[in-house]
Write a protein that holds these residues in place. Structure first.
Motif, PDB file in Angstrom:
ATOM      1  N   ALA A   1       1.155   6.421  -7.176  1.00 16.47           N
ATOM      2  CA  ALA A   1       0.163   7.172  -7.741  1.00 16.47           C
ATOM      3  C   ALA A   1       0.501   8.521  -7.570  1.00 16.47           C
TER       4      ALA A   1
ATOM      5  N   THR B   1      -8.418  -4.981  -0.224  1.00 16.87           N
ATOM      6  CA  THR B   1      -7.624  -5.699   0.036  1.00 16.87           C
ATOM      7  C   THR B   1      -7.710  -6.246   1.341  1.00 16.87           C
TER       8      THR B   1
ATOM      9  N   THR C   1      -7.898  -4.892  -6.925  1.00 19.14           N
ATOM     10  CA  THR C   1      -7.503  -3.343  -7.658  1.00 19.14           C
ATOM     11  C   THR C   1      -7.955  -3.376  -8.880  1.00 19.14           C
TER      12      THR C   1
ATOM     13  N   SER D   1      -7.835   0.706  -2.521  1.00 20.27           N
ATOM     14  CA  SER D   1      -7.183  -0.715  -2.658  1.00 20.27           C
ATOM     15  C   SER D   1      -7.049  -1.093  -1.283  1.00 20.27           C
ATOM     16  N   ILE D   2      -6.608  -0.102  -0.128  1.00 22.44           N
ATOM     17  CA  ILE D   2      -6.594  -0.415   1.166  1.00 22.44           C
ATOM     18  C   ILE D   2      -7.905  -1.389   1.769  1.00 22.44           C
TER      19      ILE D   2
ATOM     20  N   ASN E   1       0.655  -1.199   0.089  1.00 26.10           N
ATOM     21  CA  ASN E   1       0.028   0.199   0.155  1.00 26.10           C
ATOM     22  C   ASN E   1       0.858   1.321  -0.009  1.00 26.10           C
TER      23      ASN E   1
ATOM     24  N   THR F   1       2.132   1.611  -3.419  1.00 23.67           N
ATOM     25  CA  THR F   1       0.986   2.369  -4.314  1.00 23.67           C
ATOM     26  C   THR F   1       0.578   3.741  -4.266  1.00 23.67           C
ATOM     27  N   GLN F   2       0.906   4.315  -2.968  1.00 22.47           N
ATOM     28  CA  GLN F   2       0.600   5.671  -2.664  1.00 22.47           C
ATOM     29  C   GLN F   2       1.835   6.409  -3.519  1.00 22.47           C
TER      30      GLN F   2
ATOM     31  N   SER G   1      -5.623   4.988  -4.651  1.00 17.87           N
ATOM     32  CA  SER G   1      -4.315   4.549  -4.102  1.00 17.87           C
ATOM     33  C   SER G   1      -4.007   4.730  -2.529  1.00 17.87           C
ATOM     34  N   GLY G   2      -5.190   5.391  -1.879  1.00 16.45           N
ATOM     35  CA  GLY G   2      -5.053   5.338  -0.532  1.00 16.45           C
ATOM     36  C   GLY G   2      -4.358   6.545  -0.130  1.00 16.45           C
TER      37      GLY G   2
END
Lengths: 449, 449
Positions: free
Chosen positions: A336, B429, B332, B425-426, A329, A332-333, B266-267
């Protein structure tokens, strides 16, 4: 929030009317704007769409066809229609819209439709079909207002009025010389405001952006957005005016590009249609999942190599899930933010370097803070301070790697000319999984056994 | 791909010139468009920006300020400038741009700047500052061309020319009655084309989209994009014309909204500035990571409850990483496609139901195919057919859940009025981790021990 709007009642009223006769349906449809009928089509069957199109005035019908979203396949609707009605509609379409739609068809279908058109329209569309749809050529319209440099004010206004019979919307008047070489633009307002019967040359704005037909459509969008212009001229290599791309095409391009970015970053093929069926979705996503499976085997090989350690300290596997989830995660942050930044700005080398450094710092801090929480948890629930320290170190190290790879990989891809958005979460999480497990299990093997 | 472009050489030339005297710098700068200087500013220090702005003609300087990206903080630059120069620049700005920039400042700073302005400009800007920046009111410009319904062609043209002295760009002429109630639009082209000295009433188009000042900016963007219009009128509740929102503002809104969507999914907090420093990034992302940690503890609790199983069959932990990784990525994928689809289309209940059904099917197939690969792998490397069967079942079940939650959760959120993109996604998942581990470890406990 406007004078007319398509809501659920409208849709169900029209659906009810579809069961009745044409007369009432026609009256009902006359209350809607073409773009609303195009939206309505999304929830209608092909036969109903065809019936409605046949009832509409050819002008409205062609507007509906051009407003239909690519994903609702206007080309299939056209193909299904009676050739005579179809020809009327296609001849009414703007050349760029007609080209977009026809380009989706098989070659023999294209030939069939083009063969029915008048020679002038067919020639324009055939020419436009030669351009790649991802370029200015693919977006441009060959209908525009252009006047000669040497005209007087009076002649110019007459010429504009004459040309505007065929062109419904224009925002800018292009000025060319006798060889059709682009010289600049004038605005209708400036022509009217000018005093006396001066020549167009005196009103010309020459300092304007333009593109070549092969210019990428994202670059076209960027220029229209940067200079706040309603249309941009497309010039051939002798600077002759070929056509124009207008702001409304650019808005559509932006939506498409943004969809592609979100899909790519999430490991979905950029070509997947959002409203496509399951067959298309499987085709688009399965290859990425198989790539992901390959990288997951890599991470699982790391775990496998520590099998004896896990057999002795099975609780490690509970912490593994935390490390893997957090690393993925955090990556991913970083991904993005970086991918979006690259797509909006041109970063210098220095800015790119600073971005990676920033993500390094962010990873370090976020890793240390969350690592500390897990450390406390390990002490409370597993009464094992050394285990806590190991988790803390693994979390910090993993989030640091997450930041550096999440920012670094798209930046490197951009530098070597590859689309940074393909550095999807699938690729990035491989790094965090492999590295995180190595750190956690490696330290545990050394310090706990 | 245009006549002028800011490349690396330009930037370094200007940087070199910044070390020299003003005279040469001025000459160099005169070759660039305001929007290019705004881009250049991204790589310059605040003092250099101020120096350049002081050298520019006030018209160009105000264009530069209005073209500067929000993230490069034009308001700070304004604040730093000499009050006299600053006032000149702000008075030259369009009201909507001035309002956007001033709204970023503290109240006492706003007062200082507004106090220096002429009364007319200050009143306009004060009025605009009262609107929420996420609404049509926040986007609108109060400068536009409007004419009275009853004017003759000749009077109308004179009036348009008079008003256009103050308004550089206009695309549509708004028509109002004597109480300033909006009646429709006319185009300059139609006025000029009309024969004889007819009244404006005869040329009026009344069937046009409009918004209220409180209309959400995304709705404004949707309308401008749907109807391909260059500007949309903003009307108060008595339908009096307040202002207009133009296509270029909408292009900016679309970019912002798309950035927010990518970040949320993407959190990352939607407010994180892409080029912000590490402090802002930590503030924006740490809360999400802590939420993620909470959900990770949940997944790890599942694993913990199977500790004895893992102690006996440690290789399960290697397969756990595969199950978790694949589930997360498949979720995702489904999430990205669904969130994007929701933001582009209004889905009916039936379409929403079909979407979940589609993702169920996609998950089932992708799960079965990748599960089969892992099944073969388990037979070859672990010589354990039952383990293979368990993995196959866990993978299929997990990808099925991934599809259903990835599509279902954002759809449910949308239905209850919550932004579907926060189903990041957080959140998703968590479901795949918890469910995947339960399936894998539960089956293993039953069938392998």
């Amino acid at each position: 929030m406007q004078s007319y709007e398509l809501n659920k009642t409208d849709v169900s009223n029209i659906k009810k009317a579809l069961k009745g006769d044409d007369a009432y349906l026609s009256v009902l449809l006359s209350e809607y704007h073409a773009s609303e009928i195009a939206i309505l089509f999304e929830s209608l069957k092909m036969d109903d769409r065809e019936r409605i199109l046949n009832l509409l005035d050819v002008k409205i019908a062609s507007d509906v066809i051009s407003e239909m979203h690519e994903e609702t396949h206007p080309e299939e609707l056209l193909l299904q229609m009676h050739p005579e009605k179809r020809t009327e509609i296609v001849e009414e379409l703007d050349y760029d819209d007609a080209t977009d739609i026809i380009s989706q068809l098989e070659e023999h279908e294209q030939k069939e439709i083009l063969g029915d058109l008048n020679e002038d329209d067919a020639t324009h569309i055939r020419k436009l079909l030669t351009y790649d749809e991802d370029t200015a050529g693919g977006l441009m319209n060959t209908e525009y207002i252009s006047i000669q440099l040497h005209l007087s004010k009076k002649e110019a206004i007459e010429e504009i009025i004459r040309q505007s019979e065929a062109i419904e919307e224009f925002y800018t008047i292009f000025v060319v010389n006798k060889d059709h070489v682009f010289k600049g633009i004038v605005s209708l307002k400036d022509i009217i405001k000018s005093r006396g019967d001066i020549q167009i040359t005196g009103l010309l704005k020459t300092d304007v952006a333009w593109v070549r037909p092969e210019t990428d459509r994202e670059e076209v969008a960027r220029l229209i957005s940067q200079y706040n212009i309603t249309s941009i001229p497309v010039l051939d290599h002798e600077n002759r005016l070929l056509g124009r791309v207008t702001f409304d095409d650019v808005i559509d391009v932006m939506e498409e590009v943004n969809t592609e970015d979100i899909l790519k970053i999430s490991g979905v093929s950029e070509d997947e249609e959002l409203s496509g069926n399951w067959v298309e979705a499987v085709k688009s996503r399965l290859p990425w999942l198989i790539i992901n499976l390959g990288t997951a085997f890599l991470a699982s090989a790391v775990v496998r190599s520590f099998e004896p350690t896990i057999a002795k300290i099975a609780v490690l596997s509970a912490y593994m899930t935390i490390i893997a989830g957090m690393g993925g995660n955090a990556a991913t942050q970083a991904l993005a933010v970086t991918v979006r930044r690259i797509s909006l700005y041109d970063l210098t080398d220095k800015q790119a370097y600073r971005t990676v450094l920033k993500e390094f710092t962010v990873g370090l801090i976020n890793g240390a803070v969350t690592g500390l929480i897990v450390f406390v948890f390990a002490i409370i629930f597993d009464a094992n301070a050394m285990l806590g320290v190991i988790i803390f170190l693994a979390m910090t190290g993993n989030l640091l790697i997450a930041g550096v790879t999440g920012a670094g990989i798209p930046l490197v891809l951009k530098r070597v000319g590859i689309d940074p958005a393909i550095a999807s979460s699938i690729i990035i999480t491989t790094f965090t999984d492999v590295f995180g497990f190595m750190l956690l299990l490696g330290l545990a093997s050394k310090l706990l056994l």
